[in-house]
Design an enzyme around this catalytic site. Structure first.
Site, PDB file in Angstrom:
ATOM      1  N   SER A 183     -44.210  76.188   2.337  1.00 43.97           N
ATOM      2  CA  SER A 183     -44.848  75.356   1.314  1.00 43.97           C
ATOM      3  C   SER A 183     -45.413  76.131   0.131  1.00 43.97           C
ATOM      4  O   SER A 183     -45.566  75.574  -0.944  1.00 43.97           O
ATOM      5  CB  SER A 183     -45.944  74.511   1.953  1.00 43.97           C
ATOM      6  OG  SER A 183     -46.936  75.348   2.502  1.00 43.97           O
ATOM      7  N   HIS A 211     -41.476  69.673   4.548  1.00 44.92           N
ATOM      8  CA  HIS A 211     -41.226  69.760   3.108  1.00 44.92           C
ATOM      9  C   HIS A 211     -39.733  69.677   2.788  1.00 44.92           C
ATOM     10  O   HIS A 211     -39.267  70.274   1.816  1.00 44.92           O
ATOM     11  CB  HIS A 211     -41.812  71.058   2.534  1.00 44.92           C
ATOM     12  CG  HIS A 211     -43.301  71.010   2.381  1.00 44.92           C
ATOM     13  ND1 HIS A 211     -43.929  70.289   1.391  1.00 44.92           N
ATOM     14  CD2 HIS A 211     -44.284  71.573   3.111  1.00 44.92           C
ATOM     15  CE1 HIS A 211     -45.243  70.428   1.508  1.00 44.92           C
ATOM     16  NE2 HIS A 211     -45.487  71.193   2.544  1.00 44.92           N
ATOM     17  N   LYS A 242     -45.163  62.726   3.962  1.00 42.70           N
ATOM     18  CA  LYS A 242     -44.792  63.375   2.706  1.00 42.70           C
ATOM     19  C   LYS A 242     -43.725  62.517   2.015  1.00 42.70           C
ATOM     20  O   LYS A 242     -44.041  61.449   1.513  1.00 42.70           O
ATOM     21  CB  LYS A 242     -44.388  64.824   2.951  1.00 42.70           C
ATOM     22  CG  LYS A 242     -45.622  65.675   3.330  1.00 42.70           C
ATOM     23  CD  LYS A 242     -45.363  67.145   3.476  1.00 42.70           C
ATOM     24  CE  LYS A 242     -46.662  67.916   3.636  1.00 42.70           C
ATOM     25  NZ  LYS A 242     -46.793  68.595   4.937  1.00 42.70           N
TER      26      LYS A 242
HETATM   27  C1  LIG Z   1     -47.792  68.848   5.993  1.00 41.43           C
HETATM   28  C2  LIG Z   1     -47.258  69.703   7.076  1.00 41.43           C
HETATM   29  C3  LIG Z   1     -47.578  69.465   8.414  1.00 41.43           C
HETATM   30  C4  LIG Z   1     -48.562  68.409   8.830  1.00 41.43           C
HETATM   31  O1  LIG Z   1     -48.018  67.140   8.690  1.00 41.43           O
HETATM   32  P1  LIG Z   1     -48.971  65.866   8.892  1.00 41.43           P
HETATM   33  O2  LIG Z   1     -48.049  64.769   9.257  1.00 41.43           O
HETATM   34  O3  LIG Z   1     -49.666  65.669   7.585  1.00 41.43           O
HETATM   35  O4  LIG Z   1     -49.930  66.214   9.977  1.00 41.43           O
HETATM   36  C5  LIG Z   1     -46.975  70.243   9.383  1.00 41.43           C
HETATM   37  N1  LIG Z   1     -46.110  71.227   9.054  1.00 41.43           N
HETATM   38  C6  LIG Z   1     -45.804  71.503   7.770  1.00 41.43           C
HETATM   39  C7  LIG Z   1     -44.838  72.597   7.463  1.00 41.43           C
HETATM   40  C8  LIG Z   1     -46.381  70.762   6.738  1.00 41.43           C
HETATM   41  O5  LIG Z   1     -46.094  71.046   5.470  1.00 41.43           O
END
Ligand SMILES: *Cc1c(COP(=O)(O)O)cnc(C)c1O
Length: 395
Positions: A183, A211, A242
């Site tokens: 990220s 992502h 997301k």
């Molecule tokens: C955002 C994210 C998470 C967490 O996801 P949520 O559903 O918001 O708990 C886990 N792993 C990665 C790589 C992320 O970017």
């Protein structure tokens, strides 16, 4: 609260503030979108949401959520195995599995929980978990919840991964785990090479596609699809929070035996409430939408290429790549904060990141593109970046 603890915490909080590391939250008063408003009365173009496909406020998604409240109620008030499973939960799990060409799927309250629950049922003291150094906090925590042997390889360093696999050859089981897209840098895991090494050293491959799900790869099935190894990855974890609408919720898709075992033994699944019906119904609509057309994903990728090209032409130092996460390198922490503040004043909402979120001396502004951005939004951003960049001697 005991008086001494209260004082200690006040001191610790003050220290965080003194170091300039205290996280403040900006308060948005509108739905998520290309243009948002905040409590300080400003209207800004948003370049820091994970709203990659613009589905957070998409009319079809909102409609599906409302309809599902009418048809299936507001909440389930139960974990899945007691009385918390509805037809729509089974439908969404199968749709997620089919989308990824996997046997079956399982829903969690968040991907943080999916990653917290994926390792412990399978990996004990006689097993080895081999993890990329830059993996997400939730993978690190998931590994911590096991008694497995832990191996960490340098970020995307395939020689080091091979060395760790050799060191782990005595273990009963091995799993390589990685973020699909990292990220902070926006780079993709070398999934094809990881799969080759996994074959050679008899390991499972697990990837976290938070992502990437919905927009990377030909049909939006993430990094495994983008790297041509969708059929060679064993476990995919990802989020509904997301690109897929951005409400909340996580999932795992995998082989039948893995999903069956997770339903028996995965603690965040067994001991946490069912995903809300409205989110479940809306997520089904999202998957249907993605399978009807790649229009949103195509627009996101066009926007990404356009922004990356324009920023390079303007003279900025950006991390090469093809994902909608675009790091604009400034190296200096203060400059990253100053630049983000100046851009905000000009109606461009971006965040500056610096140590300890990224390595020392690698401060940056991270821009995230979305399918809701129009060319005029991106042009405004590039112009503002150029203006501020000249002022701060960045370009
Ligand atoms: C955002 C994210 C998470 C967490 O996801 P949520 O559903 O918001 O708990 C886990 N792993 C990665 C790589 C992320 O970017």
């Amino acid at each position: 609260m005991a008086y001494t603890i209260k004082e200690e915490l006040q001191e610790e909080l003050q220290e965080i503030k003194d170091e300039g590391l205290y996280k403040e939250e900006r308060v948005i008063t509108t739905p998520q979108g290309a243009v948002i408003e905040t409590t300080d009365g400003k209207e800004v173009i948003n370049f820091c949401a994970n709203n990659y496909l613009g589905l957070s406020s998409h009319p079809k998604v909102i409609e599906a959520a409302k309809e599902t409240i009418d048809s299936h109620g507001y909440g389930l008030s139960s974990v899945r195995f007691i009385c918390g499973t509805q037809d729509i939960h089974k439908e969404l799990e199968q749709k997620l599995a089919d989308f990824h060409e996997m046997d079956d799927g399982i829903l969690y309250a968040a991907c943080f929980d999916a990653n917290g629950g994926i390792f412990e049922p399978f990996f004990g003291p006689e097993d080895a978990i081999i993890s990329d150094k830059l993996n997400h906090a939730s993978i690190i925590d998931g590994v911590r919840l096991t008694k497995a042997q832990r191996y960490v390889y340098d970020h995307s360093d395939m020689d080091d991964l091979e060395k760790q696999l050799q060191d782990a050859q005595d273990a009963r089981r091995r799993v390589i785990c990685t973020d699909g897209v990292f990220s902070m840098d926006g780079d993709m895991a070398k999934m094809d090479e990881i799969c080759d090494l996994a074959d050679e050293y008899d390991a499972l491959v697990m990837t976290d596609e938070c992502h990437a799900t919905g927009f990377l790869g030909e049909k939006g099935r993430g990094v495994p699809e983008a790297k041509g190894v969708l059929d060679r990855v064993d476990i995919i974890t990802s989020t509904l929070g997301k690109a897929l609408g951005g409400a909340s919720g996580g999932f795992i898709v995998s082989h039948q035996e893995i999903i069956d075992m997770l339903r028996q033994n995965s603690r965040p699944y067994l001991f946490s409430n069912t995903l809300a019906p409205s989110i479940t119904g809306a997520s089904i609509a999202v998957l249907d939408l993605l399978q009807e057309t790649t229009e949103l994903k195509d627009k996101l990728m066009d926007n990404t290429r356009y922004f990356r090209d324009e920023m390079k032409n303007a003279g900025f130092d950006i991390k090469e790549g093809s994902t909608p996460i675009v790091p604009i390198m400034l190296y200096d922490a203060k400059k990253s904060q100053k630049m983000a503040a100046e851009l905000y004043d000009r109606g461009i909402y971006v965040i500056g990141f610096y140590y300890p979120v990224v390595p020392k001396g690698e401060a940056r502004i991270r821009v995230q593109l979305s399918a809701v951005h129009e060319k005029e939004h991106i042009d405004k951003a590039v112009n503002a970046f150029t203006e501020v960049g000249k002022e701060l001697d960045v370009i």
